[in-house]
Write a protein that holds these residues in place. Structure first.
Motif, PDB file in Angstrom:
ATOM      1  N   LEU A   5     -36.817  34.189   3.462  1.00 17.90           N
ATOM      2  CA  LEU A   5     -38.294  33.857   4.501  1.00 17.90           C
ATOM      3  C   LEU A   5     -39.173  34.347   3.643  1.00 17.90           C
ATOM      4  O   LEU A   5     -40.411  33.902   3.672  1.00 17.90           O
TER       5      LEU A   5
ATOM      6  N   ASP B  55     -40.216  32.143   0.664  1.00 21.80           N
ATOM      7  CA  ASP B  55     -41.017  30.928   1.260  1.00 21.80           C
ATOM      8  C   ASP B  55     -42.417  31.320   2.038  1.00 21.80           C
ATOM      9  O   ASP B  55     -42.936  30.365   2.628  1.00 21.80           O
TER      10      ASP B  55
ATOM     11  N   ALA C 109     -42.575  32.659   4.703  1.00 23.47           N
ATOM     12  CA  ALA C 109     -42.460  32.318   6.364  1.00 23.47           C
ATOM     13  C   ALA C 109     -42.575  33.291   6.934  1.00 23.47           C
ATOM     14  O   ALA C 109     -42.521  34.723   6.480  1.00 23.47           O
TER      15      ALA C 109
ATOM     16  N   SER D 190     -39.603  36.695  11.966  1.00 25.58           N
ATOM     17  CA  SER D 190     -39.335  37.159  13.289  1.00 25.58           C
ATOM     18  C   SER D 190     -37.976  36.740  13.690  1.00 25.58           C
ATOM     19  O   SER D 190     -37.118  36.310  12.662  1.00 25.58           O
TER      20      SER D 190
ATOM     21  N   ALA E  45     -36.657  34.649  15.705  1.00 26.63           N
ATOM     22  CA  ALA E  45     -36.606  33.238  15.746  1.00 26.63           C
ATOM     23  C   ALA E  45     -36.357  32.550  14.418  1.00 26.63           C
ATOM     24  O   ALA E  45     -35.407  31.912  14.054  1.00 26.63           O
ATOM     25  N   SER E  46     -37.150  33.300  13.515  1.00 25.78           N
ATOM     26  CA  SER E  46     -37.253  32.414  12.148  1.00 25.78           C
ATOM     27  C   SER E  46     -35.880  33.066  11.373  1.00 25.78           C
ATOM     28  O   SER E  46     -35.384  32.302  10.424  1.00 25.78           O
TER      29      SER E  46
ATOM     30  N   ALA F 239     -33.272  31.033  12.583  1.00 25.23           N
ATOM     31  CA  ALA F 239     -32.973  29.716  12.083  1.00 25.23           C
ATOM     32  C   ALA F 239     -32.615  29.441  10.686  1.00 25.23           C
ATOM     33  O   ALA F 239     -31.708  28.781  10.542  1.00 25.23           O
ATOM     34  N   ARG F 240     -32.827  30.430   9.851  1.00 27.54           N
ATOM     35  CA  ARG F 240     -32.369  30.654   8.565  1.00 27.54           C
ATOM     36  C   ARG F 240     -30.929  30.787   8.558  1.00 27.54           C
ATOM     37  O   ARG F 240     -30.218  30.247   7.635  1.00 27.54           O
TER      38      ARG F 240
END
Length: 97
Positions: free
Chosen positions: A21, A24, A26, A29, A31-32, A35-36
């Motif tokens: 993250l 990137d 990005a 969090s 949530a992120s 997702a990752r």
């Protein structure tokens, strides 16, 4: 200290996801991160790592509060004037500088 190799691998894959993250640019969090980790789990062929990624997702989800408190960002002071709450403000009676 880690109790098992599985715990160590779980922390390792969380670290990999966070670094991905960051690379990137990005947002970081829960949530992120989840997702990752989901993406990592989908492309993982090693069953041991896949289980560690699933454990990491569970660990991150456990760290998310079930219900976030609904505190107002603004309120009224004693004189009914609008006041903005600032969580980073120094405690009352202390100097900022």
């Amino acid at each position: 200290m880690y109790e098992s190799d599985e715990e160590k691998l779980t922390d390792h894959v969380i670290g990999e996801a966070v670094l991905g993250l960051l690379n990137d640019n990005a947002p970081i969090s829960s949530a992120s991160l989840i997702a990752r980790l989901d993406v990592m789990a989908g492309s993982e062929t090693d069953e041991r790592r896949k289980q560690a990624i699933k454990a990491a997702i569970s660990e991150v989800r456990r760290g998310i509060p079930a219900r976030r408190s609904k505190r107002p960002l603004t309120g009224r002071d004693n004189d009914s004037r609008s006041a903005r709450f600032d969580a980073d403000a120094p405690p009352a009676g202390t100097k900022k500088h």
